[in-house]
Enzyme design. Structure first.
Site, PDB file in Angstrom:
ATOM      1  N   LYS A   1       0.883  -1.177   0.000  1.00 19.45           N
ATOM      2  CA  LYS A   1       0.000   0.000   0.000  1.00 19.45           C
ATOM      3  C   LYS A   1       0.915   1.219   0.000  1.00 19.45           C
ATOM      4  CE  LYS A   1      -1.823   3.081   1.902  1.00 19.45           C
ATOM      5  NZ  LYS A   1      -1.691   4.491   1.465  1.00 19.45           N
TER       6      LYS A   1
ATOM      7  N   SER B   1       4.551   8.294   9.881  1.00 17.30           N
ATOM      8  CA  SER B   1       4.582   9.173  11.047  1.00 17.30           C
ATOM      9  C   SER B   1       4.292   8.404  12.341  1.00 17.30           C
ATOM     10  CB  SER B   1       3.558  10.290  10.861  1.00 17.30           C
ATOM     11  OG  SER B   1       2.269   9.724  10.729  1.00 17.30           O
TER      12      SER B   1
ATOM     13  N   GLU C   1       8.865   1.971  11.335  1.00 19.80           N
ATOM     14  CA  GLU C   1       9.918   2.983  11.213  1.00 19.80           C
ATOM     15  C   GLU C   1       9.216   4.327  11.209  1.00 19.80           C
ATOM     16  OE1 GLU C   1      13.010   2.976  11.453  1.00 19.80           O
ATOM     17  OE2 GLU C   1      13.362   0.815  11.359  1.00 19.80           O
TER      18      GLU C   1
ATOM     19  N   CYS D   1      13.650  11.085   7.092  1.00 23.97           N
ATOM     20  CA  CYS D   1      13.540  10.843   8.538  1.00 23.97           C
ATOM     21  C   CYS D   1      14.902  10.913   9.196  1.00 23.97           C
ATOM     22  CB  CYS D   1      12.815   9.531   8.838  1.00 23.97           C
ATOM     23  SG  CYS D   1      13.368   8.188   7.837  1.00 23.97           S
TER      24      CYS D   1
ATOM     25  N   GLU E   1       8.995  16.666  14.965  1.00 25.06           N
ATOM     26  CA  GLU E   1       9.526  16.494  13.611  1.00 25.06           C
ATOM     27  C   GLU E   1       8.743  17.365  12.631  1.00 25.06           C
ATOM     28  OE1 GLU E   1       9.019  12.697  11.590  1.00 25.06           O
ATOM     29  OE2 GLU E   1      11.101  12.821  10.940  1.00 25.06           O
TER      30      GLU E   1
HETATM   31  P1  ADP Z   1       2.629  11.305   6.371  1.00 23.41           P
HETATM   32  O1  ADP Z   1       1.969  12.206   7.351  1.00 23.41           O
HETATM   33  O2  ADP Z   1       4.061  11.551   6.213  1.00 23.41           O
HETATM   34  O3  ADP Z   1       1.881  11.103   5.085  1.00 23.41           O
HETATM   35  P2  ADP Z   1       1.572   8.878   7.396  1.00 23.41           P
HETATM   36  O4  ADP Z   1       2.082   8.120   8.577  1.00 23.41           O
HETATM   37  O5  ADP Z   1       0.223   9.473   7.492  1.00 23.41           O
HETATM   38  O6  ADP Z   1       2.690   9.904   7.080  1.00 23.41           O
HETATM   39  O7  ADP Z   1       1.586   7.959   6.103  1.00 23.41           O
HETATM   40  C1  ADP Z   1       2.441   6.854   5.903  1.00 23.41           C
HETATM   41  C2  ADP Z   1       1.648   5.738   5.241  1.00 23.41           C
HETATM   42  O8  ADP Z   1       0.642   5.301   6.148  1.00 23.41           O
HETATM   43  C3  ADP Z   1       0.919   6.148   3.973  1.00 23.41           C
HETATM   44  O9  ADP Z   1       0.968   5.095   3.026  1.00 23.41           O
HETATM   45  C4  ADP Z   1      -0.491   6.381   4.458  1.00 23.41           C
HETATM   46  O10 ADP Z   1      -1.449   6.198   3.454  1.00 23.41           O
HETATM   47  C5  ADP Z   1      -0.600   5.281   5.498  1.00 23.41           C
HETATM   48  N1  ADP Z   1      -1.684   5.478   6.489  1.00 23.41           N
HETATM   49  C6  ADP Z   1      -2.302   6.616   6.841  1.00 23.41           C
HETATM   50  N2  ADP Z   1      -3.246   6.384   7.789  1.00 23.41           N
HETATM   51  C7  ADP Z   1      -3.209   5.051   8.057  1.00 23.41           C
HETATM   52  C8  ADP Z   1      -3.914   4.175   8.961  1.00 23.41           C
HETATM   53  N3  ADP Z   1      -4.868   4.620   9.771  1.00 23.41           N
HETATM   54  N4  ADP Z   1      -3.580   2.874   8.959  1.00 23.41           N
HETATM   55  C9  ADP Z   1      -2.591   2.385   8.159  1.00 23.41           C
HETATM   56  N5  ADP Z   1      -1.913   3.154   7.286  1.00 23.41           N
HETATM   57  C10 ADP Z   1      -2.199   4.465   7.229  1.00 23.41           C
END
Ligand code: ADP
Length: 479
Positions: free
Chosen positions: A171, A225, A246, A280, A379
């Site tokens: 994904k 994140s 990570e 990161c 961050e």
């Molecule tokens: P950023 O804020 O840098 O986009 P995220 O942690 O939101 O970082 O995104 C990292 C990945 O996690 C992306 O592929 C995002 O689509 C996915 N993501 C966002 N929300 C969720 C969730 N609730 N469960 C699993 N994956 C998620």
């Protein structure tokens, strides 16, 4: 034509599609990409189950050959893939091409790892019984990746997962589906059986969450994140799967009085601002001792002001745009927070107008900051760095370690004593001496301590700790 999800070897449309736009030029649409939904996630998990059995049955020579072909194809197509990556993510073309090369090298490294099988055969404590310890696939592995390394991070999760005989469901981040889709095409062409690799695109809150919750997924590897990582962890625990996270960093670069000033400025500018600071491992805290402080700030401020910000594909750009409007606004709001906290803006921090409309920000350097300020604890994930003045090595080390994160940590010094002591006492998974905190090799472990990471390390031979499981066998040979 809309680019589709890959499920069980079939390119599959979703219920909707989204445009992928270029952050250097928002009038440039790279393509439309289909969103998956819960039904497609269920289908991908079922397809992966079958695909895993087929992939495993092909044996290690075939697995090695497929991964090697993937690596060779990526390397042969590096210019075209690099351009696609620069267009969708915004890092400048040399950085984007470098990332693509790294992805190719990762696949070739793990092609070799497939053949480096090992195990143990030993006596039992009970006479007449022999014990074996062997490694095996985990099963179906879901991978959730962020937008800042659109091909390298998928590569460093997919390659070891496949090497150990797992099936994969990737994904990718919503903002950069193009590189992931191109990688999926390369994987299919390389001869993977249907279902061994699946691509499901779409919003993380729906597709990422569905994978994290799914009882049919055996383990999940996430990069992103902290807040999202916590959601993935909770869902993984509730559904009983292995997980690896990570997350962020707030990486210090210590500069001691005896540092080579030019090298220190170069490493700080590189670590803080290259790749638009969207790494990161970026050096967001520059911890500088009194004696070199003023000269360092003056030289780095000059370097920061003169960094050429521009479109990712323009040959003279040194820093590309921020990934999107929301991230640009977040960066600008942190710049305001830092000012309100009393930090002094030494250079940059303003948006930049270019010929094309994009999210251009001159890197920002703050000085006179305190480690307790939000700008030094949270961050930002953009081209924003701050200098913290300290009196000596001990002070520097304690400030460097005074953070909830622990990914990368660096020191600039000519002293063997301080370099060695720092390497031993820095609370970080990666420690750099006279080198930027960002920019790491692909054949050795990557990961952090404290809030930055959870679970076994990624990359290098240690990647097997997450992507394989151990089986202990007993044979009563005397029977
Ligand atoms: P950023 O804020 O840098 O986009 P995220 O942690 O939101 O970082 O995104 C990292 C990945 O996690 C992306 O592929 C995002 O689509 C996915 N993501 C966002 N929300 C969720 C969730 N609730 N469960 C699993 N994956 C998620």
């Amino acid at each position: 034509m809309t680019k589709l999800n890959l499920i069980g070897g079939q390119w599959t449309a979703g219920t909707s599609a989204k445009a992928n736009t270029n952050p250097s030029d928002i009038s440039d649409v790279i393509g439309e990409f289909a969103d998956a939904d819960q039904t497609l996630v269920d289908q991908a998990v079922a397809a992966a189950r079958d695909g895993q059995t087929a992939w495993q049955a092909m044996g290690i020579q075939a697995r090695c050959d497929v991964l090697d072909r993937v690596g060779n194809t990526i390397l042969a197509r590096k210019d075209e893939l690099g351009e696609l990556l620069a267009r969708e993510e915004g890092k400048i073309l040399p950085e984007a091409t470098g990332e693509v090369v790294r992805a190719g090298q990762i696949f070739k490294f793990f092609a070799g790892e497939v053949l480096r099988q090992s195990g143990e055969l030993t006596d039992s404590v009970r006479p007449g019984i022999e014990v074996s310890v062997t490694r095996h696939a985990v099963g179906v592995v879901a991978l959730i990746t962020p937008w800042n390394f659109p091909i390298a991070i998928p590569a460093w999760k997919i390659a070891p997962a496949l090497a150990w005989g797992n099936a994969v469901i990737l994904k990718p981040a919503e903002l950069v589906p193009g590189s992931a889709h191109a990688l999926a095409e390369i994987l299919v062409e390389a001869g993977l059986p249907d279902g061994a690799f699946n691509l499901v695109m779409g919003p993380g809150s729906v597709i990422g969450q569905a994978l994290s919750d799914h009882a049919g997924v055996d383990s999940i590897s996430f990069t992103g994140s902290v807040g999202t990582g916590q959601k993935v962890a909770q869902a993984a625990l509730a559904s009983g799967k292995k997980f690896q996270l990570e997350m962020g960093g707030k990486n210090p670069l210590v500069v001691l009085d005896d540092a080579n000033l030019d090298l220190a400025v170069e490493c700080a500018a590189n670590g803080a601002f290259y790749s638009t600071g969207q790494r990161c491992t970026a050096s967001s805290r520059l911890v500088v001792t009194d004696g070199i402080h003023d000269a360092f700030v003056e030289a780095l401020a000059e370097r920061t002001r003169t960094l050429r910000v521009g479109p990712a594909l323009a040959p003279d750009s040194q820093v590309g745009p921020v990934i999107d409007r929301a991230q640009l606004e977040k960066n600008l709001s942190y710049i305001e927070i830092a000012k309100a906290e009393g930090a002094s803006l030494a250079a940059g921090g303003n948006t930049v107008a270019c010929e094309t409309e994009g999210f251009f920000l001159q890197p920002a350097l703050f000085c006179e900051t305190d480690n307790a300020m939000r700008i030094n604890q949270e961050e930002v994930f953009g081209p924003v760095a701050s200098v913290i003045r300290v009196k000596d090595f001990e002070d520097a080390l304690s400030i460097a370690n005074d953070t909830g994160f622990g990914l990368s940590s660096g020191i600039m010094t000519g002293s063997l004593k301080y370099a060695t002591e720092f390497r031993r006492r820095a609370e970080a998974g990666m420690v750099m001496v006279n080198a930027p905190t960002a920019g790491v090799d692909y054949h050795v472990p990557f990961g952090g301590m404290k809030g930055s990471s959870y679970g076994p390390r990624e990359q290098g031979a240690l990647a097997r700790e997450f992507y394989s499981t151990v089986r202990t066998g007993y044979v009563n040979w005397a029977a």
